[in-house]
Design a protein around this motif. Structure first.
Motif, mmCIF file in Angstrom:
data_model
loop_
_atom_site.group_PDB
_atom_site.id
_atom_site.type_symbol
_atom_site.label_atom_id
_atom_site.label_comp_id
_atom_site.label_asym_id
_atom_site.label_seq_id
_atom_site.Cartn_x
_atom_site.Cartn_y
_atom_site.Cartn_z
ATOM 1 N N LEU A 122 -12.673 -65.045 -20.080
ATOM 2 C CA LEU A 122 -12.598 -65.829 -21.313
ATOM 3 C C LEU A 122 -13.450 -65.214 -22.416
ATOM 4 O O LEU A 122 -13.033 -65.161 -23.580
ATOM 5 C CB LEU A 122 -13.035 -67.272 -21.042
ATOM 6 C CG LEU A 122 -12.043 -68.143 -20.273
ATOM 7 C CD1 LEU A 122 -12.658 -69.499 -19.953
ATOM 8 C CD2 LEU A 122 -10.763 -68.323 -21.079
ATOM 9 N N ASN A 173 -15.135 -66.738 -16.384
ATOM 10 C CA ASN A 173 -15.950 -66.793 -17.597
ATOM 11 C C ASN A 173 -16.014 -65.431 -18.288
ATOM 12 O O ASN A 173 -15.982 -65.340 -19.520
ATOM 13 C CB ASN A 173 -17.359 -67.290 -17.267
ATOM 14 C CG ASN A 173 -17.402 -68.801 -17.050
ATOM 15 O OD1 ASN A 173 -16.817 -69.551 -17.832
ATOM 16 N ND2 ASN A 173 -18.069 -69.241 -15.994
ATOM 17 N N THR A 230 -9.429 -73.550 -22.359
ATOM 18 C CA THR A 230 -10.348 -74.447 -21.662
ATOM 19 C C THR A 230 -10.282 -74.182 -20.168
ATOM 20 O O THR A 230 -9.204 -73.957 -19.605
ATOM 21 C CB THR A 230 -10.016 -75.930 -21.948
ATOM 22 O OG1 THR A 230 -10.981 -76.768 -21.321
ATOM 23 C CG2 THR A 230 -8.633 -76.304 -21.439
ATOM 24 N N LEU A 231 -11.436 -74.171 -19.537
ATOM 25 C CA LEU A 231 -11.558 -73.946 -18.104
ATOM 26 C C LEU A 231 -11.855 -75.274 -17.429
ATOM 27 O O LEU A 231 -12.739 -76.007 -17.866
ATOM 28 C CB LEU A 231 -12.690 -72.949 -17.830
ATOM 29 C CG LEU A 231 -13.093 -72.676 -16.378
ATOM 30 C CD1 LEU A 231 -11.939 -72.038 -15.617
ATOM 31 C CD2 LEU A 231 -14.326 -71.783 -16.337
ATOM 32 N N VAL A 244 -7.264 -72.344 -15.969
ATOM 33 C CA VAL A 244 -7.631 -72.248 -17.376
ATOM 34 C C VAL A 244 -6.353 -72.343 -18.201
ATOM 35 O O VAL A 244 -5.313 -71.796 -17.810
ATOM 36 C CB VAL A 244 -8.397 -70.936 -17.665
ATOM 37 C CG1 VAL A 244 -7.572 -69.721 -17.300
ATOM 38 C CG2 VAL A 244 -8.834 -70.861 -19.114
ATOM 39 N N ASN A 257 -9.414 -72.811 -9.319
ATOM 40 C CA ASN A 257 -9.751 -73.093 -10.712
ATOM 41 C C ASN A 257 -8.538 -72.804 -11.573
ATOM 42 O O ASN A 257 -7.625 -72.068 -11.173
ATOM 43 C CB ASN A 257 -10.919 -72.216 -11.180
ATOM 44 C CG ASN A 257 -12.204 -72.492 -10.423
ATOM 45 O OD1 ASN A 257 -12.902 -73.448 -10.679
ATOM 46 N ND2 ASN A 257 -12.514 -71.619 -9.456
#
Length: 440
Positions: free
Chosen positions: A270, A267, A285-286, A190, A188
């Motif tokens: 963030l 999450n 933004t992820l 970000v 992932n």
């Protein structure tokens, strides 16, 4: 870049280590200089022929010799393209421990000879740790076979380390044994906008603390570079209103073994960043899909491409303390302004981006209408003196090549350079191996 122009009139493309040995023996007997060449993607003029030396290109040596899926140890010819090795490993659920923008054409032998760093160094370390063994043709044509597949071998001097980063001045790497890590089950990323550069280090500390073992990259992009990417048609990944007057941006990548676990960590990160009493970021933004994952990386990886469209870049690949990234860029910009060279008629942009995790800043000075002695005189030795004053390195990962031979003294002491010369003399007494590079 159009900055370096080779003088070779002979290029040889051997297919075996034995052919490389025969070529080098012939050249050694006749004192003919030899320039080892991989994918020719370097940025410091390290793989070009300066005085009509023979260019020995390893591109035809492109076989994978073996791969052990249990240990992850790969043995391959030096001419294997990095992307081809990644493609080979993919069905075996392994990846290469390094990733570069030039992966579609750079070769693993050249990567090793320049000790290439790239985007995965924060997670998997440098090639000094992942390379287990090398096969090298020495300057007299002797084949040094240290192509070990052992993880531990504590017998005498570790000679392979001398060739990692030697830029072909001590011998020609023809084969490599390297440890490849298992492919992550979940990746992932970000992208974050920061109001001030002063927030980068506190953010880095927070990310390391909260993401721990799954953090695999922490990349920095200044505002000038970000705006340039947008001007060349790269779609914004952040809301322009929320970005506001952000001074810089950070791309964080995670690589782990469980998607749900990693997303929960991201999450939580963030949320903590956005709800803090004094938020470290404006917005972020992820990635929500493979396509968006690639789009976020494009904001970092395509900067070199966009710079080429802006003009002729003076590229300085340096290591400095993390806290000094922005001050170095600002000092160079102020230098250009003071010299009357900043503006569309000369230097149109001064920008910085790079790998925060290992202190590697890519400083780019874009000459709108081409290279000029006036601009170069304003930049050098000013930049090298600036880096030396901060106890930094004039080359973080690009190497010395022919560009920085005169600047080596800014990062290495006289004693260090003297012993480098002694090592060179032992291996290559007739100075036929990539002459004019690294040491002069």
């Amino acid at each position: 870049m159009g900055k370096y122009h080779g003088q070779a009139n002979t290029i040889l493309r051997p297919r075996t280590t034995e052919q490389v040995s025969e070529i080098v023996k012939y050249c050694a007997d006749r004192r003919i200089g030899v320039v080892p060449q991989g994918g020719n993607t370097g940025l410091v003029g390290g793989s070009i022929s300066l005085q009509k030396e023979v260019v020995l290109n390893l591109g035809a040596m492109s076989n994978v010799r073996s791969f052990d899926p249990v240990s992850g140890i790969l043995v391959a010819d030096a001419g294997c393209i990095l992307q081809s090795l990644s493609d080979y490993l993919s069905p075996h659920d392994h990846i290469m421990p390094l990733d570069l923008g030039a992966k579609g054409s750079c070769q693993i032998g050249g990567n090793i000879s320049t000790n290439a760093g790239g985007l995965r160094l924060l997670r998997y370390g440098s090639l000094h740790g992942s390379v287990l063994g090398l096969e090298v043709v020495l300057p007299d044509g002797t084949i040094l076979d240290q192509l070990s597949t052992l993880r531990k071998d504590n017998t005498g001097y570790d000679l392979k380390q001398l060739f990692i980063g030697a830029e072909g001045t001590l011998g020609i790497v023809t084969g490599v044994s390297i440890v490849t890590p298992p492919a992550p089950r979940a990746t992932n990323n970000v992208f974050l906008a920061l109001p001030h550069f002063d927030n980068v280090l506190p953010l880095y500390q927070a990310v390391k603390t909260q993401l721990g073992e799954i953090m695999s990259a922490f990349e920095y992009v200044d505002r000038t570079a970000y705006d340039m990417a947008l001007s060349h048609g790269l779609g914004s990944v952040l809301d322009a209103n929320e970005v506001g007057d952000a001074q810089c941006f950070v791309l964080v990548e995670t690589s782990g073994g469980n998607e749900d676990h990693d997303l929960e960590k991201l999450n939580t990160l963030l949320e903590s960043l956005m709800t803090a009493d004094e938020p470290l970021i404006y917005t972020g933004t992820l990635s929500q899909s493979p396509g968006q994952f690639e789009a976020l990386w494009a904001m970092r990886e395509r900067l070199t491409e966009f710079i080429q469209k802006e003009g002729k870049p003076y590229k300085y690949d340096v290591s400095v303390p993390l806290a000094n990234f922005q001050s170095v860029v600002d000092a160079v910009r102020e230098r250009m302004i003071a010299k009357g060279l900043y503006g569309d008629h000369a230097v149109s942009k001064v920008m910085g981006y790079g790998h925060v995790g290992d202190g590697n800043l890519h400083l780019n000075v874009v000459a709108k209408h081409g290279y000029s002695p006036e601009i170069e005189a304003a930049l050098e030795p000013f930049i090298y003196e600036l880096i030396a004053s901060q106890k930094g390195s004039v080359s973080a990962e690009h190497g010395i090549g022919s560009m920085k031979t005169h600047a080596l003294r800014y990062s290495k002491s006289d004693t260090s350079i003297e012993w480098m010369r002694k090592i060179k003399q032992v291996f290559d007494p007739h100075n036929i191996m990539n002459p004019g590079k690294v040491l002069i």
